[in-house]
Design a protein around this motif. Structure first.
Motif, PDB file in Angstrom:
ATOM      1  N   GLU A   1     -15.580  23.059  34.566  1.00  0.00           N
ATOM      2  CA  GLU A   1     -16.667  22.825  33.604  1.00  0.00           C
ATOM      3  C   GLU A   1     -16.732  23.926  32.548  1.00  0.00           C
ATOM      4  O   GLU A   1     -16.983  23.660  31.385  1.00  0.00           O
ATOM      5  N   LYS A   2     -16.511  25.180  32.985  1.00  0.00           N
ATOM      6  CA  LYS A   2     -16.745  26.315  32.078  1.00  0.00           C
ATOM      7  C   LYS A   2     -15.497  27.127  31.762  1.00  0.00           C
ATOM      8  O   LYS A   2     -15.582  28.108  31.030  1.00  0.00           O
ATOM      9  N   GLY A   3     -14.332  26.766  32.345  1.00  0.00           N
ATOM     10  CA  GLY A   3     -13.132  27.589  32.184  1.00  0.00           C
ATOM     11  C   GLY A   3     -12.452  27.427  30.834  1.00  0.00           C
ATOM     12  O   GLY A   3     -12.714  26.480  30.089  1.00  0.00           O
ATOM     13  N   TYR A   4     -11.569  28.380  30.525  1.00  0.00           N
ATOM     14  CA  TYR A   4     -10.799  28.420  29.273  1.00  0.00           C
ATOM     15  C   TYR A   4      -9.993  27.125  29.136  1.00  0.00           C
ATOM     16  O   TYR A   4      -9.257  26.723  30.047  1.00  0.00           O
ATOM     17  N   LEU A   5     -10.149  26.498  27.974  1.00  0.00           N
ATOM     18  CA  LEU A   5      -9.630  25.137  27.802  1.00  0.00           C
ATOM     19  C   LEU A   5      -8.123  25.005  28.025  1.00  0.00           C
ATOM     20  O   LEU A   5      -7.671  24.019  28.620  1.00  0.00           O
ATOM     21  N   SER A   6      -7.338  26.011  27.594  1.00  0.00           N
ATOM     22  CA  SER A   6      -5.887  25.812  27.658  1.00  0.00           C
ATOM     23  C   SER A   6      -5.311  25.942  29.072  1.00  0.00           C
ATOM     24  O   SER A   6      -4.131  25.681  29.280  1.00  0.00           O
ATOM     25  N   VAL A   7      -6.124  26.344  30.058  1.00  0.00           N
ATOM     26  CA  VAL A   7      -5.623  26.339  31.444  1.00  0.00           C
ATOM     27  C   VAL A   7      -6.402  25.344  32.312  1.00  0.00           C
ATOM     28  O   VAL A   7      -6.312  25.378  33.543  1.00  0.00           O
ATOM     29  N   ILE A   8      -7.120  24.446  31.652  1.00  0.00           N
ATOM     30  CA  ILE A   8      -7.992  23.554  32.408  1.00  0.00           C
ATOM     31  C   ILE A   8      -7.184  22.579  33.283  1.00  0.00           C
ATOM     32  O   ILE A   8      -7.659  22.144  34.336  1.00  0.00           O
ATOM     33  N   SER A   9      -5.948  22.268  32.853  1.00  0.00           N
ATOM     34  CA  SER A   9      -5.132  21.371  33.685  1.00  0.00           C
ATOM     35  C   SER A   9      -4.842  22.023  35.046  1.00  0.00           C
ATOM     36  O   SER A   9      -4.651  21.320  36.042  1.00  0.00           O
ATOM     37  N   ASP A  10      -4.822  23.358  35.105  1.00  0.00           N
ATOM     38  CA  ASP A  10      -4.614  24.035  36.391  1.00  0.00           C
ATOM     39  C   ASP A  10      -5.796  23.805  37.334  1.00  0.00           C
ATOM     40  O   ASP A  10      -5.623  23.727  38.547  1.00  0.00           O
ATOM     41  N   GLY A  11      -7.002  23.691  36.767  1.00  0.00           N
ATOM     42  CA  GLY A  11      -8.160  23.328  37.582  1.00  0.00           C
ATOM     43  C   GLY A  11      -7.999  21.917  38.133  1.00  0.00           C
ATOM     44  O   GLY A  11      -8.385  21.630  39.271  1.00  0.00           O
ATOM     45  N   GLY A  12      -7.415  21.032  37.324  1.00  0.00           N
ATOM     46  CA  GLY A  12      -7.159  19.658  37.760  1.00  0.00           C
ATOM     47  C   GLY A  12      -6.134  19.600  38.879  1.00  0.00           C
ATOM     48  O   GLY A  12      -6.313  18.867  39.863  1.00  0.00           O
ATOM     49  N   VAL A  13      -5.070  20.385  38.754  1.00  0.00           N
ATOM     50  CA  VAL A  13      -4.077  20.439  39.834  1.00  0.00           C
ATOM     51  C   VAL A  13      -4.741  21.029  41.084  1.00  0.00           C
ATOM     52  O   VAL A  13      -4.501  20.565  42.205  1.00  0.00           O
ATOM     53  N   GLY A  14      -5.617  22.008  40.882  1.00  0.00           N
ATOM     54  CA  GLY A  14      -6.339  22.609  42.006  1.00  0.00           C
ATOM     55  C   GLY A  14      -7.160  21.593  42.777  1.00  0.00           C
ATOM     56  O   GLY A  14      -7.128  21.564  44.006  1.00  0.00           O
ATOM     57  N   VAL A  15      -7.867  20.728  42.065  1.00  0.00           N
ATOM     58  CA  VAL A  15      -8.706  19.752  42.779  1.00  0.00           C
ATOM     59  C   VAL A  15      -7.849  18.713  43.499  1.00  0.00           C
ATOM     60  O   VAL A  15      -8.191  18.266  44.594  1.00  0.00           O
ATOM     61  N   LEU A  16      -6.721  18.335  42.910  1.00  0.00           N
ATOM     62  CA  LEU A  16      -5.820  17.389  43.584  1.00  0.00           C
ATOM     63  C   LEU A  16      -5.238  18.012  44.860  1.00  0.00           C
ATOM     64  O   LEU A  16      -5.149  17.357  45.902  1.00  0.00           O
TER      65      LEU A  16
END
Lengths: 207, 207
Positions: free
Chosen positions: A137-152
């Motif tokens: 929700e609040k993280g730096y936009l250019s690494v946000i896909s890493d948050g997505g991989v994290g949730v998967l």
């Protein structure tokens, strides 16, 4: 410690006919990767211009992720130990009634341990799904896909750990403990399915 | 080679603020774990009494899994290389028109590479979902949960790789290539969602 082995050796050992490491260890490593990726989102965000307001949240999420990564990394070895304990119990002598009784106790105690470790893995993975939302929700936009991989990775870890509970629970003589473990998992899995998909879509929408 | 590092060091590097390794490498490792776990089901089944009829199928699935594990392991480093190439391209000088033109070409070529690597990871992961079904249908019952963990890891790897394509595709000037990559991913993801859930339920039903 098995996690001191190289990634390549870990994968080769996983592929071999040896029963350990197996799916329980793989689940803990997926959870560990989830914790690491969510931590990365926080670490990259900290200090970035325009993200000052997110810093306290990023620090809080990071501390939780570091704690959970250490726990999940330790669980890789704990899962191997629990499974080896179970196999050793099944190999105990069963010639006399006394031996049979001792073997039955050892099997039950090992089965309980082989249920508790993946249950802990499932709980840690469920926490990570919540942390992935906060980081995404609040993280730096250019690494946000890493948050997505994290949730998967966290969701796959939770469901994988669940399979390792399901395979051991039926043989547990303590039916109350077995039923509570399965009920907790079903509650965690149900919430995780909805929540992880929601976080994934949040990330997907930012790309 | 990054996969020669220990599992613990890989996780620590993933968690750090350094941009590599990131989610693309984590996706390739999840795929590698899927390949390893499905291979384990085959390796354990081979030679087991009562499973003689499954041997040719187990050997065929095993050969594919060994090939895909090697490919996915190599992709961990390829993903790091692709991302580092992209960052280097963005850092190229842009003082003169000639420098600007050279930089734009380098960025596009690096973006293409940073799209092709996760696309290959997604394709390999889709193959693994099919292999997980074959191993789980005929594999030795007491390791069948490992086939289930394999299919969960393969599906998470596919969706994770997809996020890494989605983040790079919008900046590609070759719109035809970008559209084809996204369309292929959507086809793979759609089929994988149904198929991986079906394999998971097949495994769950055997526990």
């Amino acid at each position: 410690m098995i996690t001191e082995n190289s990634v390549e050796k870990f994968l080769a050992d996983l592929a071999s006919a040896n029963p350990t490491p197996g799916g329980g260890s793989a689940a803990a490593i997926m959870g560990g990767m989830a914790a690491a990726l969510i931590a990365m989102v926080c670490n990259v965000t900290l200090g970035k211009k325009g993200y000052e307001a997110a810093e306290p949240e990023m620090r809080a999420v990071l501390a939780e992720c570091d704690r959970l990564r250490a726990r999940l990394t330790a669980m890789v070895a704990e899962d191997v130990g629990a499974f080896e304990g179970l196999m050793a119990a099944y190999r105990l002598p069963k010639g006399t009634d006394e031996e049979k009784a001792r073997r039955a106790v050892a099997i039950q105690s090992s089965l309980r341990r082989a249920t508790e470790v993946p249950l802990s893995c499932a709980r840690a993975s469920a926490e990570l799904i919540d942390l992935a939302r906060r980081a995404s929700e609040k993280g730096y936009l250019s690494v946000i896909s890493d948050g997505g991989v994290g949730v998967l990775a966290a969701h796959a870890a939770l469901r994988s750990a669940a399979l390792n509970v399901y395979i051991n629970a039926p043989a547990l003589k303590d039916r109350e403990f077995a039923a509570a473990a399965v009920a907790e998992l079903e509650r965690l899995s149900g919430a995780a399915a909805t929540e992880s998909e929601s976080v994934y879509q949040l990330v997907r929408g930012k790309l």
